[in-house]
Design an enzyme around this catalytic site. Structure first.
Site, PDB file in Angstrom:
ATOM      1  N   CYS A  81      27.528 -34.844   1.354  1.00  0.00           N
ATOM      2  CA  CYS A  81      28.579 -34.403   0.308  1.00  0.00           C
ATOM      3  C   CYS A  81      29.775 -35.192   0.756  1.00  0.00           C
ATOM      4  O   CYS A  81      30.458 -35.683  -0.030  1.00  0.00           O
ATOM      5  CB  CYS A  81      28.429 -32.974  -0.124  1.00  0.00           C
ATOM      6  SG  CYS A  81      26.620 -32.230  -0.466  1.00  0.00           S
ATOM      7  N   CYS A 114      16.043 -10.995 -17.258  1.00  0.00           N
ATOM      8  CA  CYS A 114      16.330 -10.415 -18.767  1.00  0.00           C
ATOM      9  C   CYS A 114      14.975 -10.518 -19.620  1.00  0.00           C
ATOM     10  O   CYS A 114      14.751  -9.670 -20.273  1.00  0.00           O
ATOM     11  CB  CYS A 114      17.579 -10.654 -19.257  1.00  0.00           C
ATOM     12  SG  CYS A 114      19.049  -9.956 -18.536  1.00  0.00           S
TER      13      CYS A 114
END
Length: 241
Positions: free
Chosen positions: A57, A202
């Site tokens: 990176c 969820c």
């Protein structure tokens, strides 16, 4: 009413007071998040620092401090796919296209570490979703998904996190579901996790079949939630119960 809400969101207008899930935590857990020496999420950040160099990176982006403000602007429009892309997706895309590497799998330790490192650079900055009209269709789909009843319990995200925010489900307080701290360390998980992991939890909780990691639906929901949280400070890496 839904069209009015969407229009306000597209304009970046948020009328009601909003609170991060941080305010619902115990003083001890709040202190854990505030103190970088006690915040377990910082272990992933440090792994991300090592990967920033070893994964290549730094060769393109230089010092990671130059990523300040980046996490606050995602999901953003991706010309290659013609739709929104989240930060984890952009990191994977960068690895594959620019570095010729196989991207780290979503929810892997490495992917979470790099996302946490980049997110940390924007900690304290306000969520600033891009004002890009090309995102409008995906934003509308994210709004609809947030309000869609699903699963055997026939519940929507909005029924918990809008209509019942601040109340309790069992012994747990219901937060407003602002995604300001992801990836975050969850004491229940004993590890780091992305927003997509939380959404999957969820969905499973209402007995609905979760989407696969990286699904467009998750990114559209995140796009809506980040627009809904516009102006709130980022907390990455947050701690939650």
């Amino acid at each position: 009413m839904r069209r009015l809400l969407l229009a306000l969101l597209l304009a970046g207008v948020v009328a009601e007071a909003r609170e991060s899930g941080f305010v619902l935590m115990s003083p001890e857990t709040q202190a854990m998040q505030r103190d970088d020496t006690a915040n377990p999420g910082m272990l992933w950040v440090e792994e991300g620092r090592a990967l920033w160099d070893s994964a290549g990176c730094a060769g393109c982006h230089g010092d990671v401090a130059g990523m300040r403000g980046v996490a606050a602007r995602y999901p953003a429009f991706d010309a290659a796919s013609g739709g929104p892309i989240d930060l984890a997706g952009r990191i994977a895309q960068c690895q594959e296209a620019r570095q010729g590497r196989t991207p780290f799998p979503r929810e892997s330790e490495e992917a979470l570490a790099l996302s946490a490192l980049v997110g940390l650079q924007s900690r304290g900055m306000p969520v600033a979703p891009p004002e890009d009209p090309r995102l409008a269709p995906a934003l509308a789909r994210g709004d609809a998904l947030y309000r869609q009843r699903r699963g055997q319990l026939d519940l929507s995200c909005a029924q918990c996190h809008d209509a019942n925010a601040g109340r309790h489900l069992g012994s747990s307080p219901i937060p407003e579901a602002h995604p300001t701290g992801y990836p975050l360390y969850r004491l229940e998980w004993q590890g780091m996790g992305s927003l997509q992991r939380r959404l999957r939890n969820c969905m499973a909780g209402v007995r609905s079949e979760p989407y696969a990691y990286g699904a467009a639906e998750y990114i559209e929901i995140e796009l809506f939630l980040m627009r809904r949280a516009a102006g709130m400070p980022l907390e990455t890496p947050a701690v939650r119960p």
